[in-house]
Motif scaffolding. Structure first.
Motif, short mmCIF file in Angstrom:
data_model
loop_
_atom_site.label_atom_id
_atom_site.label_comp_id
_atom_site.label_asym_id
_atom_site.label_seq_id
_atom_site.Cartn_x
_atom_site.Cartn_y
_atom_site.Cartn_z
N ILE A 158 0.91 -1.15 -0.10
CA ILE A 158 -0.06 0.02 0.06
C ILE A 158 0.84 1.24 0.01
CG2 ILE A 158 -1.99 1.31 1.13
CD1 ILE A 158 -2.57 -1.48 0.05
N VAL A 159 0.51 2.28 -0.79
CA VAL A 159 1.39 3.61 -1.00
C VAL A 159 0.29 4.64 -0.85
CG1 VAL A 159 3.04 2.33 -2.49
CG2 VAL A 159 1.02 3.32 -3.66
N HIS A 160 0.98 5.80 -0.30
CA HIS A 160 0.16 6.93 -0.14
C HIS A 160 0.39 8.04 -1.06
CE1 HIS A 160 -1.36 5.15 3.77
NE2 HIS A 160 -0.42 4.32 3.68
N ASN A 161 0.74 7.77 -2.15
CA ASN A 161 1.02 8.84 -3.10
C ASN A 161 0.54 8.18 -4.67
OD1 ASN A 161 3.34 8.02 -4.85
ND2 ASN A 161 4.09 7.86 -2.79
N HIS A 162 -0.12 9.19 -5.36
CA HIS A 162 -0.70 8.70 -6.86
C HIS A 162 0.16 8.33 -7.45
CE1 HIS A 162 -4.05 8.58 -9.29
NE2 HIS A 162 -3.61 9.08 -10.03
N GLU A 163 1.89 8.51 -7.51
CA GLU A 163 2.53 8.47 -8.61
C GLU A 163 3.20 7.08 -8.45
OE1 GLU A 163 2.78 10.86 -6.50
OE2 GLU A 163 1.93 12.50 -7.64
N GLU A 164 3.21 6.54 -7.29
CA GLU A 164 3.76 5.17 -7.25
C GLU A 164 3.52 4.24 -8.18
OE1 GLU A 164 7.26 3.28 -5.57
OE2 GLU A 164 6.53 5.51 -5.12
N PRO A 165 2.13 3.82 -7.98
CA PRO A 165 1.58 2.91 -8.87
C PRO A 165 1.96 2.98 -10.50
CG PRO A 165 -0.07 3.61 -7.30
CD PRO A 165 1.03 4.57 -7.38
N PHE A 166 2.15 4.21 -10.86
CA PHE A 166 2.56 4.67 -12.30
C PHE A 166 3.99 4.10 -12.46
CE2 PHE A 166 -1.22 7.07 -11.82
CZ PHE A 166 -1.94 6.76 -13.09
N LYS A 167 4.82 3.72 -11.55
CA LYS A 167 6.49 3.31 -11.88
C LYS A 167 6.38 1.93 -12.33
CE LYS A 167 7.82 6.83 -8.70
NZ LYS A 167 8.65 7.35 -7.45
N CYS A 168 5.02 1.14 -12.17
CA CYS A 168 5.40 -0.40 -12.08
C CYS A 168 5.30 -0.57 -13.65
CB CYS A 168 3.88 -0.97 -11.46
SG CYS A 168 4.04 -0.76 -9.83
N GLU A 169 5.55 -1.95 -14.07
CA GLU A 169 5.62 -2.43 -15.69
C GLU A 169 4.04 -2.37 -16.08
OE1 GLU A 169 8.34 -6.00 -15.88
OE2 GLU A 169 7.91 -5.99 -13.93
N VAL A 170 3.14 -2.51 -15.38
CA VAL A 170 1.55 -2.51 -15.79
C VAL A 170 0.83 -1.71 -14.97
CG1 VAL A 170 -0.27 -4.03 -16.31
CG2 VAL A 170 2.09 -5.00 -16.56
N VAL A 171 0.26 -0.78 -15.47
CA VAL A 171 -0.52 -0.03 -14.75
C VAL A 171 -2.07 -0.42 -15.05
CG1 VAL A 171 -1.67 2.35 -14.48
CG2 VAL A 171 0.89 2.04 -14.82
#
Length: 409
Positions: free
Chosen positions: A91-104
């Motif tokens: 679990i992350v608390h900023n909107h940018e972190e998931p967009f660093k993954c290989e698949v969004v």
């Protein structure tokens, strides 16, 4: 003993030459392939769905993959951070972190700020909402050189569109629930029970469109005891709907006079044609709406494809999805499935968890689209190049055949 010695020498020589079968070793290596999947919180108003449930997350993490979930991403579907973390997600608390993954993995298309967060080579999986999309958005994704897969275009092994069908089933049922709700006095309706009881004439429901959403609206209306009339611009669709429902219904192709007569006595109208054709006069006209009973309701399931009404219905000052025009209630939202967001999220997760497992097992999107025609059909951007002809036609952007691109790369 001599035979044993020869046999041992033979297998040793074969192994050294690399000729012994290695299927099991290859399979183990493929299972160890790990990928990262990011699930940001949806920012579009009214979008309550989440593309993976904790059960889907658990399936992926059990296979060695990393799932990054923005805090609160599942709240609107009654899936909370501790549900995802217990399933193995980070679990992350900023909107940018998931967009660093290989698949969004999203539900709504990314907005302008989210498109800026994408990187070359990433795979974006989301709805496209082509009618609501604009040329600049597509071109921005192209400049980012991303791979993009649209829910609407994804096919399964039988050639069907699983996301479209699943959401259409939900929306068909939900449309009858909505009509029933707004006909009741609790919503300032005319106080009509959608259905029928002994000694009282049943309510009349008109369904325009005999596709999946129309079929499930018909099933729900019949279950309540309504009198149902179905219209479509395809005789074949009408025949298939009757066969699927298992009984004879009032069905008609879209003759304006026959439709107008049915609308005049209808308590509820469900507009579920996937594509309305204004040139053929198949939209519900202003005159037809004006001729309907006061207090009747129109539930527009076709809004994402342009809507079923010939004239724009004025929004209220609060921009609410429910307005009254000519005394007729209009319910017009893009994502009716979000009303039952938990059910819809489970349906999406059941579709995408296996797709993501296949993606990782194949070693990435470039390999998967060579193996899976359905996923290949769903891809509309490959390394920033538009590969869907219908998207290219709509936005006047040149497109290329995905098969030729794969050969080139």
């Amino acid at each position: 003993m001599g035979d044993i010695g020869k046999s041992a020498s033979y297998y040793f020589a074969m192994n050294q030459a690399g000729l012994m079968p290695k299927e099991e070793l290859m399979e183990v290596g493929r299972k160890q392939k790990s990928m990262s999947f990011g699930i940001p919180k949806e920012r579009e108003a009214g979008e309550n769905r989440v593309p993976l449930t904790p059960q889907g997350v658990e399936l992926l993490t059990a296979n060695g993959h990393e799932i990054v979930v923005e805090s609160g991403a599942g709240n609107a579907a009654n899936y909370f951070d501790h549900d995802f973390s217990e399933a193995g997600a980070r679990i992350v608390h900023n909107h940018e972190e998931p967009f660093k993954c290989e698949v969004v993995l999203k539900v709504a298309p990314p907005d302008a700020e989210e498109r800026q967060l994408l990187s070359p080579g990433q795979l974006l999986i989301s709805l496209l909402y082509m009618v609501r999309q604009d040329r600049d958005a597509i071109q921005q994704l192209m400049r980012k050189k991303v791979n993009a897969l649209a829910y609407e275009f994804l096919k399964d092994e039988s050639g069907c569109y699983p996301v479209v069908r699943s959401m259409s089933e939900i929306e068909g049922y939900a449309a009858i629930m909505i009509a029933s709700e707004y006909l009741s006095k609790g919503k300032d309706g005319k106080g009509v029970l959608l259905g029928g009881i002994t000694g009282i004439s049943p309510s009349e429901v008109v369904v325009i469109g005999a596709g999946t959403a129309g079929e499930f609206a018909v099933r729900a209306a019949l279950g309540l005891g309504c009198q149902v009339k179905v219209f479509d611009n395809s005789y074949r669709n009408l025949r298939e709907l009757e066969r699927n429902v298992g009984q004879r219904l009032f069905t008609s192709v879209l003759h304006p006079q026959v439709l107008s007569k049915a609308l005049r006595s209808a308590d509820a109208v469900i507009g579920s044609l996937r594509y309305f054709d204004p040139q053929s006069g198949f939209l519900i006209s202003e005159e037809q709406v004006a001729g309907m009973k006061p207090g009747a309701i129109i539930v527009d399931l076709s809004l994402g494809n342009g809507g079923c009404l010939d004239t724009a219905v004025p929004n209220s000052e609060k921009n609410e999805p429910v307005t009254t025009h000519h005394g007729v209630i209009h319910y017009r939202v893009h994502n009716i499935a979000s009303r039952v967001s938990r059910t819809a999220s489970i349906a999406l997760s059941n579709i995408f968890a296996p797709v993501l497992l296949r993606l990782a097992l194949a070693g990435g999107v470039s390999q998967l689209i060579k193996q899976d025609v359905g996923v290949s059909h769903g891809l509309y951007l490959y390394k920033g190049i538009l590969t869907n002809h219908s998207v290219g036609e709509r936005f006047n952007i040149p497109s290329k055949d995905i098969g030729l691109l794969l050969a080139a790369f």
